[in-house]
Design an enzyme around this catalytic site. Structure first.
Site, PDB file in Angstrom:
ATOM      1  N   LYS A 124       0.865  -1.188   0.000  1.00 30.42           N
ATOM      2  CA  LYS A 124       0.000   0.000   0.000  1.00 30.42           C
ATOM      3  C   LYS A 124       0.893   1.226   0.000  1.00 30.42           C
ATOM      4  O   LYS A 124       2.051   1.148   0.403  1.00 30.42           O
ATOM      5  CB  LYS A 124      -0.869   0.025   1.262  1.00 30.42           C
ATOM      6  CG  LYS A 124      -2.096   0.914   1.147  1.00 30.42           C
ATOM      7  CD  LYS A 124      -3.242   0.185   0.500  1.00 30.42           C
ATOM      8  CE  LYS A 124      -4.402   1.069   0.171  1.00 30.42           C
ATOM      9  NZ  LYS A 124      -5.562   0.294  -0.305  1.00 30.42           N
ATOM     10  N   ASP A 164      -7.027   4.217  -4.579  1.00 29.16           N
ATOM     11  CA  ASP A 164      -7.728   4.072  -3.299  1.00 29.16           C
ATOM     12  C   ASP A 164      -8.346   5.458  -3.075  1.00 29.16           C
ATOM     13  O   ASP A 164      -8.539   6.214  -4.045  1.00 29.16           O
ATOM     14  CB  ASP A 164      -6.751   3.674  -2.171  1.00 29.16           C
ATOM     15  CG  ASP A 164      -7.465   3.226  -0.898  1.00 29.16           C
ATOM     16  OD1 ASP A 164      -7.947   2.083  -0.851  1.00 29.16           O
ATOM     17  OD2 ASP A 164      -7.591   4.028   0.055  1.00 29.16           O
TER      18      ASP A 164
HETATM   19  P1  NDP Z   1     -12.964   7.755  -3.008  1.00 23.84           P
HETATM   20  O1  NDP Z   1     -11.909   8.756  -2.825  1.00 23.84           O
HETATM   21  O2  NDP Z   1     -13.516   7.516  -4.359  1.00 23.84           O
HETATM   22  O3  NDP Z   1     -14.176   8.089  -2.042  1.00 23.84           O
HETATM   23  C1  NDP Z   1     -14.085   8.106  -0.632  1.00 23.84           C
HETATM   24  C2  NDP Z   1     -14.614   9.392  -0.168  1.00 23.84           C
HETATM   25  O4  NDP Z   1     -15.281   9.191   1.064  1.00 23.84           O
HETATM   26  C3  NDP Z   1     -13.480  10.364   0.091  1.00 23.84           C
HETATM   27  O5  NDP Z   1     -13.479  11.352  -0.898  1.00 23.84           O
HETATM   28  C4  NDP Z   1     -13.770  10.927   1.435  1.00 23.84           C
HETATM   29  O6  NDP Z   1     -13.930  12.343   1.434  1.00 23.84           O
HETATM   30  C5  NDP Z   1     -15.098  10.360   1.803  1.00 23.84           C
HETATM   31  N1  NDP Z   1     -15.052  10.144   3.215  1.00 23.84           N
HETATM   32  C6  NDP Z   1     -13.992  10.139   4.025  1.00 23.84           C
HETATM   33  N2  NDP Z   1     -14.361   9.985   5.276  1.00 23.84           N
HETATM   34  C7  NDP Z   1     -15.690   9.882   5.253  1.00 23.84           C
HETATM   35  C8  NDP Z   1     -16.654   9.696   6.237  1.00 23.84           C
HETATM   36  N3  NDP Z   1     -16.299   9.601   7.514  1.00 23.84           N
HETATM   37  N4  NDP Z   1     -17.925   9.587   5.890  1.00 23.84           N
HETATM   38  C9  NDP Z   1     -18.274   9.684   4.618  1.00 23.84           C
HETATM   39  N5  NDP Z   1     -17.403   9.890   3.630  1.00 23.84           N
HETATM   40  C10 NDP Z   1     -16.124   9.982   3.945  1.00 23.84           C
HETATM   41  O7  NDP Z   1     -12.444   6.401  -2.376  1.00 23.84           O
HETATM   42  P2  NDP Z   1     -12.922   4.903  -2.651  1.00 23.84           P
HETATM   43  O8  NDP Z   1     -14.373   4.849  -2.923  1.00 23.84           O
HETATM   44  O9  NDP Z   1     -11.973   4.326  -3.617  1.00 23.84           O
HETATM   45  O10 NDP Z   1     -12.611   4.242  -1.244  1.00 23.84           O
HETATM   46  C11 NDP Z   1     -13.576   4.130  -0.201  1.00 23.84           C
HETATM   47  C12 NDP Z   1     -13.171   3.011   0.732  1.00 23.84           C
HETATM   48  O11 NDP Z   1     -13.097   1.772   0.016  1.00 23.84           O
HETATM   49  C13 NDP Z   1     -11.807   3.166   1.400  1.00 23.84           C
HETATM   50  O12 NDP Z   1     -11.847   2.570   2.676  1.00 23.84           O
HETATM   51  C14 NDP Z   1     -10.887   2.342   0.497  1.00 23.84           C
HETATM   52  O13 NDP Z   1      -9.730   1.927   1.165  1.00 23.84           O
HETATM   53  C15 NDP Z   1     -11.817   1.186   0.179  1.00 23.84           C
HETATM   54  N6  NDP Z   1     -11.491   0.392  -1.004  1.00 23.84           N
HETATM   55  C16 NDP Z   1     -11.311   0.948  -2.229  1.00 23.84           C
HETATM   56  C17 NDP Z   1     -11.052   0.158  -3.326  1.00 23.84           C
HETATM   57  C18 NDP Z   1     -10.935   0.725  -4.708  1.00 23.84           C
HETATM   58  O14 NDP Z   1     -10.770  -0.069  -5.639  1.00 23.84           O
HETATM   59  N7  NDP Z   1     -11.006   2.026  -4.910  1.00 23.84           N
HETATM   60  C19 NDP Z   1     -10.907  -1.290  -3.212  1.00 23.84           C
HETATM   61  C20 NDP Z   1     -11.186  -1.805  -1.890  1.00 23.84           C
HETATM   62  C21 NDP Z   1     -11.454  -0.976  -0.843  1.00 23.84           C
HETATM   63  P3  NDP Z   1     -12.793  13.313   2.076  1.00 23.84           P
HETATM   64  O15 NDP Z   1     -11.630  13.160   1.187  1.00 23.84           O
HETATM   65  O16 NDP Z   1     -13.373  14.685   1.975  1.00 23.84           O
HETATM   66  O17 NDP Z   1     -12.550  12.899   3.487  1.00 23.84           O
HETATM   67  O1  2IT Z   2      -7.992  -1.597  -0.870  1.00 26.07           O
HETATM   68  C1  2IT Z   2      -7.913  -2.088  -2.021  1.00 26.07           C
HETATM   69  O2  2IT Z   2      -8.024  -3.305  -2.216  1.00 26.07           O
HETATM   70  C2  2IT Z   2      -7.686  -1.178  -3.145  1.00 26.07           C
HETATM   71  N1  2IT Z   2      -7.624   0.031  -2.940  1.00 26.07           N
HETATM   72  C3  2IT Z   2      -7.485  -1.727  -4.523  1.00 26.07           C
HETATM   73  C4  2IT Z   2      -6.056  -2.149  -4.718  1.00 26.07           C
HETATM   74  C5  2IT Z   2      -5.696  -2.584  -6.106  1.00 26.07           C
HETATM   75  O3  2IT Z   2      -4.505  -2.895  -6.275  1.00 26.07           O
HETATM   76  O4  2IT Z   2      -6.526  -2.630  -7.009  1.00 26.07           O
END
Ligand code: NDP
Ligand code: 2IT
Length: 445
Positions: A124, A164
């Protein structure tokens, strides 16, 4: 295995790294029996070796804003474990990023990637850079400066970063452009690439889609399904977007979204043009959900609150770590919630998980539920290696198959005598065994 002693020692070495210590404790508690039954794991130091990253790399990221002012952020890449394949995992750009958060994410990633059935180790990275309010040009300059250091550490057979929080298609583009310029190579070194230059169909949707496939599999163990269910979703980013689409497709009704400013409740359901509006909101670069309630006046905005107080059948946290605490969990149970599936990484606190499990509701931890994202990154890598592009139907079919096999692994190792499935235990044991046996085969390295 003496968990308290291990945790005491770990905390002494890494004081204050609360998220990392939280993630390690959860895994150790789940695998305790398996480790005790296999003394070789302890004599060969598997536990001591798996809880420390192989290496942590930090670097300075200087960049110039549009007014000519110079800023300096910190960049990180944590290469946690590559026993079963090259380091693989996302990059997070968010002001809260620190070593503890990236270590917890990297640690979770090794088990998640092991569960996917694909040959990927865990890593990561990211930066405390805040993309909020930045211009395109500023984002580009930051990404270029970040890659000026990162490129030396990564490679398509070494370490393959992806997105992420705060890192989506645009950022991967700028990062990849600089990698290509520095190395003269067009390879699968990053995933989440654009479709025209090596990306895979379905990757943007994959985490959310996979989350809902897993949710459906959990409900099916009770001869139930998502059809007709009221679903509370948090976040409104990449993961929430994919999940909301798939929930609608399967006949569920999403009633909430959230941002750092609070949550919106829309009893009419969030579908169709409202999902497109989520994308607009994200693109507005402000990261707030309140405007949803101006655009769709039937929706109510609840300032500074999490959506876990609404009545729902299923809850899918998709925002960030520790966004659902004990009180939230008690509220969900009180309101009749039967299933919690984690789209985000570690969104429920340990106390919240205890409430779910004591009440014997379906509870799926992030490392199993949201593994579809990295799994589809693995499929993107396969396509890059073969110099082929699969149609969306093929990628989606493989994703479904992977999610179903992750679910099977959780059931295999998590089913209790009374029939309850402890998905935390199942995911951690299944993920751990593959890595531990590989580490035994590979010797002390
Ligand atoms: P994004 O950046 O697309 O969206 C997440 C958004 O949620 C951020 O912009 C953030 O805003 C907001 N956020 C932060 N804190 C809070 C809160 N307390 N309540 C509501 N919203 C909040 O990120 P992802 O959708 O990619 O990621 C979301 C989650 O999923 C994370 O935990 C990530 O690690 C996980 N994840 C993502 C993967 C992927 O492929 N993208 C894969 C697996 C897991 P702000 O910046 O203003 O705080
Ligand atoms: O938390 C996760 O699994 C991710 N943000 C995706 C990682 C990836 O390599 O696609």
């Amino acid at each position: 295995m003496d968990i308290e002693k291990l945790m005491f020692e770990l905390e002494k070495k890494h004081p204050g790294e609360s998220e990392y210590l939280q993630a390690v404790r959860e895994v150790l508690e789940s695998i305790e029996d398996v480790v005790n039954e296999n003394p070789q794991f302890e004599t060969e130091g598997i536990i001591d070796r798996i809880i420390e990253p192989d290496r942590i790399l930090t670097f300075k990221v200087p960049w110039v804003d549009d007014s000519g002012k110079v800023h300096v952020n910190i960049g990180y890449r944590i290469q946690f474990n590559n026993a079963i394949g090259p380091y693989k995992g996302g990059l997070r750009f968010h002001p809260s990023v620190n070593l503890s958060i990236l270590k917890f994410l990297g640690f979770e990633q090794i088990f998640k990637n092991s569960l996917t059935t694909l040959p990927m180790g865990g890593g990561k990275g990211g930066s405390d850079f805040d993309p909020k309010g930045k211009s395109n040009a500023e984002i580009m300059r930051f990404c270029q400066s970040f890659m000026l250091e990162l490129w030396k550490l990564i490679g398509p057979e070494t370490d393959i970063p992806a997105g992420d929080i705060g890192v989506g298609g645009r950022e991967i583009g700028y990062l990849y452009g600089m990698y290509k310029k520095l190395t003269h190579k067009h390879t699968g070194v990053l995933t989440g690439k654009g479709l025209n230059w090596g990306g895979s169909l379905i990757r943007p949707e994959a985490t959310g889609f996979g989350t809902v496939y897993f949710t459906e599999a959990m409900l099916q163990t009770q001869n139930d399904s998502i059809k007709g269910k009221i679903v509370a979703v948090s976040g409104f980013g990449n993961v929430a977007w994919g999940a909301v689409q798939k929930i609608n497709e399967l006949g569920g009704k999403v009633v909430t979204l959230s941002g750092p400013d609070g949550y919106v409740y829309d009893s009419d359901g969030i579908s169709g043009e409202k999902i497109d509006y989520m994308l607009e909101l994200r693109a507005s670069n402000q990261d707030i959900v309140k405007p949803y309630s101006y655009e769709f006046p039937n929706a109510q905005f609840h300032q500074g609150k999490h959506p876990w107080e609404v009545k729902c059948d299923v809850a899918i946290p998709c925002a960030t770590q520790n966004e659902l605490n004990k009180e939230d969990a008690e509220n969900l149970i009180k309101n009749g919630c039967i299933c919690v599936a984690e789209g985000a990484n570690m969104p429920s606190t340990p106390e919240a998980i205890e409430v779910f499990q004591e009440n014997k509701i379906l509870y799926g931890p992030g490392k199993a539920v949201n593994a579809g994202g990295v799994a589809t990154s693995g499929l993107e890598m396969s396509q890059n290696t073969m110099k082929l592009n699969w149609p969306d139907s093929e990628v989606d079919e493989r994703l479904r198959h992977i999610m179903s096999s992750i679910h099977e692994s959780c059931v295999k190792y998590g089913r209790e005598e009374n029939g309850y499935i402890d998905y935390v235990k199942g995911a951690n044991i299944a993920g751990f065994l593959k890595i531990a046996h590989s580490m035994l085969d590979l010797g002390v390295v």
